[in-house]
Design a protein around this motif. Structure first.
Motif, mmCIF file in Angstrom:
data_model
loop_
_atom_site.group_PDB
_atom_site.id
_atom_site.type_symbol
_atom_site.label_atom_id
_atom_site.label_comp_id
_atom_site.label_asym_id
_atom_site.label_seq_id
_atom_site.Cartn_x
_atom_site.Cartn_y
_atom_site.Cartn_z
ATOM 1 N N THR A 1 0.838 -1.202 0.000
ATOM 2 C CA THR A 1 0.000 0.000 0.000
ATOM 3 C C THR A 1 0.870 1.248 0.000
ATOM 4 N N ASP B 1 2.558 1.595 -3.462
ATOM 5 C CA ASP B 1 1.557 2.033 -4.451
ATOM 6 C C ASP B 1 1.288 3.528 -4.334
ATOM 7 N N GLU B 2 1.221 4.038 -3.113
ATOM 8 C CA GLU B 2 0.984 5.464 -2.883
ATOM 9 C C GLU B 2 2.178 6.302 -3.358
ATOM 10 N N VAL C 1 4.172 5.549 -5.716
ATOM 11 C CA VAL C 1 4.173 5.495 -7.182
ATOM 12 C C VAL C 1 3.071 6.370 -7.766
ATOM 13 N N THR C 2 1.846 6.212 -7.279
ATOM 14 C CA THR C 2 0.715 6.908 -7.910
ATOM 15 C C THR C 2 0.641 8.390 -7.590
ATOM 16 N N LYS C 3 1.126 8.795 -6.418
ATOM 17 C CA LYS C 3 0.945 10.198 -6.019
ATOM 18 C C LYS C 3 2.231 10.989 -5.822
ATOM 19 N N LYS D 1 8.978 5.174 -8.997
ATOM 20 C CA LYS D 1 8.858 4.023 -9.904
ATOM 21 C C LYS D 1 9.130 2.759 -9.085
ATOM 22 N N LYS D 2 8.222 1.801 -9.175
ATOM 23 C CA LYS D 2 8.377 0.554 -8.437
ATOM 24 C C LYS D 2 9.245 -0.408 -9.230
ATOM 25 N N ASP E 1 2.371 -5.925 -10.052
ATOM 26 C CA ASP E 1 2.617 -6.273 -8.655
ATOM 27 C C ASP E 1 3.897 -7.096 -8.518
#
Length: 179
Positions: free
Chosen positions: A14, A17-18, A20-22, A26-27, A45
């Motif tokens: 979680t 993901d946060e 990366v998205t906000k 880069k994962k 994932d």
């Protein structure tokens, strides 16, 4: 590069993901032989690979680090690719387990690396894993394995964050970006 570690159910995915998205991170995607969970996507994932493909990758030296576990549902392997580390920047983030972190720590000493450990009580982990739908046998296996794997892990980490039921993802992001 940021390396995130934590016991099962600690919120690693979680958090990443946060980031990366906000927050423009880069994962770095790791390989695994375990079955996909509901909602997981190949290449997003994890790279979900067969046992044979994983072993071939390992034998060909593609992994910087790898580990194999005896899960309640069978043997599963995880590995991160050497190429991902060679091109990593200070906006890259990866989730590793303690063994992966220990293997990588010395190899990355010339790079910008910040290691973050999400630490929480077993009772919170237990409730999170139960909600996630893991079987009781798998929950018990993870708790025991995590206990052994995370002994003295703090000495390998740059930032240890104690997570409580009240801790939000925004709290974690604030601590990481300011720390």
């Amino acid at each position: 590069m940021y390396i995130v570690i934590g016991k099962s159910g600690s919120g690693k995915t979680t958090l990443v993901d946060e980031l990366v998205t906000k927050h423009g991170f880069k994962k770095l995607i790791t390989d695994t032989t375990r079955p996909k969970r509901a909602g997981e996507e190949d290449g997003i994932d994890y790279n979900f690979v067969s046992d044979e493909e994983f072993q071939a990758n390992k034998e060909n030296g593609l992994y910087a680090e790898s580990v194999t576990y005896n899960a309640s549902f069978g043997v599963v392997s995880y590995g991160s690719r050497l190429a991902a580390y060679q091109t990593a920047s200070d906006k890259d983030v990866i989730i590793l387990n303690p063994f992966g972190l220990k293997m990588m720590k010395d190899k990355l000493e010339d790079c910008f690396v910040k290691t973050i450990y999400l630490r929480l009580e077993d009772s919170l982990i237990l409730s999170r894993l139960s909600v996630r739908g893991d079987s009781q046998a798998e929950v018990e296996r993870r708790l025991k394995t995590d206990y052994d794997d995370f002994l003295e892990i703090e000495k390998y980490c740059d930032l240890v964050i104690d997570v409580s039921p009240q801790t939000t993802i925004s709290d974690l992001i604030d601590i990481i970006l300011k720390g």
